[in-house]
Structures are given as structure tokens and as C-alpha cells.
Design an enzyme around this catalytic site. Structure first.
Site, PDB file in Angstrom:
ATOM      1  N   PHE A 167       3.578 -36.739  36.519  1.00  0.00           N
ATOM      2  CA  PHE A 167       3.276 -35.383  35.761  1.00  0.00           C
ATOM      3  C   PHE A 167       3.622 -35.183  34.055  1.00  0.00           C
ATOM      4  O   PHE A 167       4.873 -35.650  33.879  1.00  0.00           O
ATOM      5  CB  PHE A 167       3.743 -34.643  35.782  1.00  0.00           C
ATOM      6  CG  PHE A 167       3.452 -33.515  37.487  1.00  0.00           C
ATOM      7  CD1 PHE A 167       2.128 -33.276  38.072  1.00  0.00           C
ATOM      8  CD2 PHE A 167       3.760 -34.973  38.042  1.00  0.00           C
ATOM      9  CE1 PHE A 167       1.639 -32.807  39.032  1.00  0.00           C
ATOM     10  CE2 PHE A 167       3.544 -34.158  39.440  1.00  0.00           C
ATOM     11  CZ  PHE A 167       2.078 -33.783  39.716  1.00  0.00           C
ATOM     12  N   ASP A 168       3.525 -34.496  33.126  1.00  0.00           N
ATOM     13  CA  ASP A 168       3.936 -34.274  31.274  1.00  0.00           C
ATOM     14  C   ASP A 168       4.523 -32.620  32.164  1.00  0.00           C
ATOM     15  O   ASP A 168       4.248 -32.440  33.128  1.00  0.00           O
ATOM     16  CB  ASP A 168       2.964 -33.911  30.635  1.00  0.00           C
ATOM     17  CG  ASP A 168       3.427 -33.700  29.339  1.00  0.00           C
ATOM     18  OD1 ASP A 168       4.785 -33.804  29.120  1.00  0.00           O
ATOM     19  OD2 ASP A 168       3.294 -32.909  28.335  1.00  0.00           O
ATOM     20  N   GLY A 169       5.805 -32.262  31.521  1.00  0.00           N
ATOM     21  CA  GLY A 169       6.097 -31.165  31.695  1.00  0.00           C
ATOM     22  C   GLY A 169       5.781 -30.249  30.869  1.00  0.00           C
ATOM     23  O   GLY A 169       5.308 -29.721  31.613  1.00  0.00           O
ATOM     24  N   PHE A 280      -0.939 -35.883  34.286  1.00  0.00           N
ATOM     25  CA  PHE A 280      -1.430 -35.053  33.607  1.00  0.00           C
ATOM     26  C   PHE A 280      -0.711 -34.849  32.714  1.00  0.00           C
ATOM     27  O   PHE A 280      -0.091 -34.657  32.204  1.00  0.00           O
ATOM     28  CB  PHE A 280      -1.564 -33.811  34.874  1.00  0.00           C
ATOM     29  CG  PHE A 280      -2.373 -34.119  36.081  1.00  0.00           C
ATOM     30  CD1 PHE A 280      -3.620 -34.081  36.321  1.00  0.00           C
ATOM     31  CD2 PHE A 280      -2.058 -34.261  37.349  1.00  0.00           C
ATOM     32  CE1 PHE A 280      -3.956 -34.307  37.296  1.00  0.00           C
ATOM     33  CE2 PHE A 280      -2.266 -34.672  38.350  1.00  0.00           C
ATOM     34  CZ  PHE A 280      -3.883 -34.639  38.374  1.00  0.00           C
TER      35      PHE A 280
END
Length: 306
Positions: A167-169, A280
Site C-alpha cells: 500500500f501507498d500511505g 495500491f
């Protein structure tokens, strides 16, 4: 007895991401729905090839091994703009590949996203950006997957059966507060903002609920490198902007197995090294970089997509 009150992780997925249907989709774009439907009926016994999300779905369903049929850990639901008639080829392909998918919604050309929430989906994956945007607006984690051949590279030290999600943050797990500050004041303003707010947890983004559900699923298995699920945060943040992220995840009581603070470096090679089954990100630029290495889902949320 199985725990009938336990909530499985529910992933809704479109037929174009599960299978390679680009030839027939091109026919639909070129000649319309009648030609498309006739083509699918004429080829309903021809098995569809795996699509970009097929490896992810197979690994998700494999997490049900050892669980009782009445209480699966994971459910995958097919959401399709096909009609049930033209979708028979899809059902036949699901059976051929041995995928335990038991629920489906065929909307016959209408937007299918209204059915996602009644199914209780934690995540929706589709090739249709309009449906993804509508799902996000309804509060469901969703991402656009552009159809492509599933990446086949896997580092030799990685288990081929382990599910790996990255995941991106900002604007994915968290809200887009940091991105808004960065756009308005630049990198220096962002760094100072994160330093001065290090003790304040970030607000949740569109994938907070999915992350919670995934964390509950992880809790059903032993912790460690051999666990069947491994997660990673892969963010452009750098030190000292890391502290607020770590404290936020601690506040949420969420475990991410790995965290990569890249300070603006291209994410693709790091995602390949991690062996992500899917990544994502809200940035189309990052998605273009990642797609050369792993399956990547664009999350059209936050200031970067306005």
C-alpha cells in the site's frame, strides 16, 4: 462448529480483471453489445486466460484451506456488466480453473457498483474507472486495474504461495492531509508539518477499512516470515516524516510487516523486490512505474485526483 458470526474478507472483482477479455471488449467497443453477446455465446466453451488479478484471486481463495465451507476466511464475488447469458463463458472458465467463486452479480450493461455494498465487500477491483469512483464514493475501498498480462517475475527467496499486498500511505491508507500540505507549501512545509504533528494520528483514508479486515484475517495465522499473508507500506515519505505514520499504525493497532520509506525513489523496483501480488497507490505516475513490475491498482482519491 464453524463461527458463523466471523466476518470473512470479501473481495469483489470484475470479469475483465479476473480474466483476459480484451479481445471481446474491443469487439464490444467496435461493434456493440449484440456482437459482443453473440461472440461470448459462440465461444462459451472456450476457456478464458487468466487476467491481471487472477494470481491474487487464487492466493486469496487458497487462504480458505483448512477452514470449514460454512465459515470461509475469504470470499471472492464476481461483479460484471455482462448479462447472465453472455456470462456463461465466465462461469465455465471459473469452473475450469477451479476457483471457488459462488456469488455473482451480472448487471447487463448497467453500472454494477450498487451491488457491492449489499454483498459486504471490503474491496472492489475493476477495469472500469467510473465503477471504481462510484464505489469509493459509497465508502468501499476500490481500485482500477488496467488489464495486462500478470507479471511472472518472482525473487527466488520468496514463497510462490504467500499473498503479498503493498500500500501507498497518503490518500490510500491515510487521508490526503500530507499531500495537500505538500502541494500548497512544498516539501519543506510538508516536512515541518509532519514533524510538528508527529504525535497526532493521521485520519483514515479509503483503504482503512480494508486494512482493518486484512489485519483481522492475518490474525488467524501465525506471525512471521512464513505466514501466508505479508503486507508492506511503500511510501515516498522519508525521515523525519516516518514518525507520524508509525505512531498512527500503533494507535490503530494495525500490523504492517514491512515499511519502505523511499524519499521519492521510484517504487517499481522495490515492489518487485517485495514480490507484491498487488500494489495500491493514488498517483497515476506511481502506478505507471509499478505496472512494469507488479499488478498495480489506481485509487482515484485525494488531491492528486482532483
Amino acid at each position: 462448529m464453524p463461527d458463523r458470526d466471523a466476518d470473512p474478507l470479501i473481495v469483489a472483482i470484475s470479469s475483465r480483471t479476473l480474466f483476459d477479455m480484451e479481445d471481446s471488449h474491443a469487439l464490444f467497443e467496435r461493434e456493440g453489445i449484440d456482437a459482443y453477446a453473440a461472440f461470448q455465446r459462440d465461444h462459451e466453451d472456450d476457456v478464458l486466460r487468466p487476467g491481471i488479478a487472477f494470481p491474487l484471486v487464487r492466493k486469496l481463495l487458497a487462504l480458505n484451506h483448512g477452514a470449514q465451507a460454512e465459515a470461509p476466511r475469504v470470499e471472492v464475488i464476481l461483479i460484471s456488466r455482462n448479462s447472465a447469458d453472455s456470462g456463461l463463458r465466465i462461469f465455465n472458465s471459473i469452473a475450469h480453473h477451479g476457483l471457488s467463486i459462488k456469488r455473482a452479480a451480472f448487471s447487463n450493461g448497467a453500472p454494477p457498483f450498487p451491488y457491492i455494498r449489499p454483498f459486504g465487500a471490503d474491496l472492489f477491483l475493476s477495469a472500469n474507472a467510473e465503477d471504481v469512483g462510484a464505489a469509493l464514493a459509497a465508502g468501499v475501498a476500490a481500485a482500477t486495474l488496467l488489464p495486462a498480462t500478470p507479471p511472472s517475475r518472482l525473487a527466488p527467496h520468496l514463497s510462490p504461495d504467500q499473498l503479498r499486498i503493498a500500500f501507498d500511505g497518503d490518500a490510500v491508507i491515510f487521508d490526503d492531509e500530507g499531500e495537500r500540505v505538500s502541494r500548497e507549501g512544498g516539501l519543506a512545509a510538508f516536512t515541518e508539518h509532519e514533524r510538528s504533528h508527529a504525535g497526532e494520528p493521521l485520519s483514515g483514508g479509503p483503504f482503512r477499512g480494508f486494512l482493518d479486515a486484512l489485519h483481522r484475517l492475518q490474525a488467524a495465522f501465525p506471525v512471521g516470515q512464513d505466514a501466508p499473508i505479508r503486507t508492506a507500506l511503500v511510501t515516498a515519505r522519508s525521515i523525519p516524516a516516518h514518525e507520524r505514520v508509525i505512531r498512527t499504525l500503533r494507535e490503530w493497532n494495525i500490523r504492517l510487516d514491512e515499511a519502505l520509506f523511499l524519499g521519492g525513489r521510484s517504487k517499481g523496483p522495490f515492489l518487485e523486490a517485495f514480490g507484491a501480488d498487488i500494489f495500491f497507490d493514488d498517483s497515476e505516475h506511481n502506478i505507471r512505474s509499478a505496472r512494469d513490475h507488479v499488478a498495480a491498482g489506481h485509487v482515484p482519491h485525494g488531491v492528486a485526483n482532483r
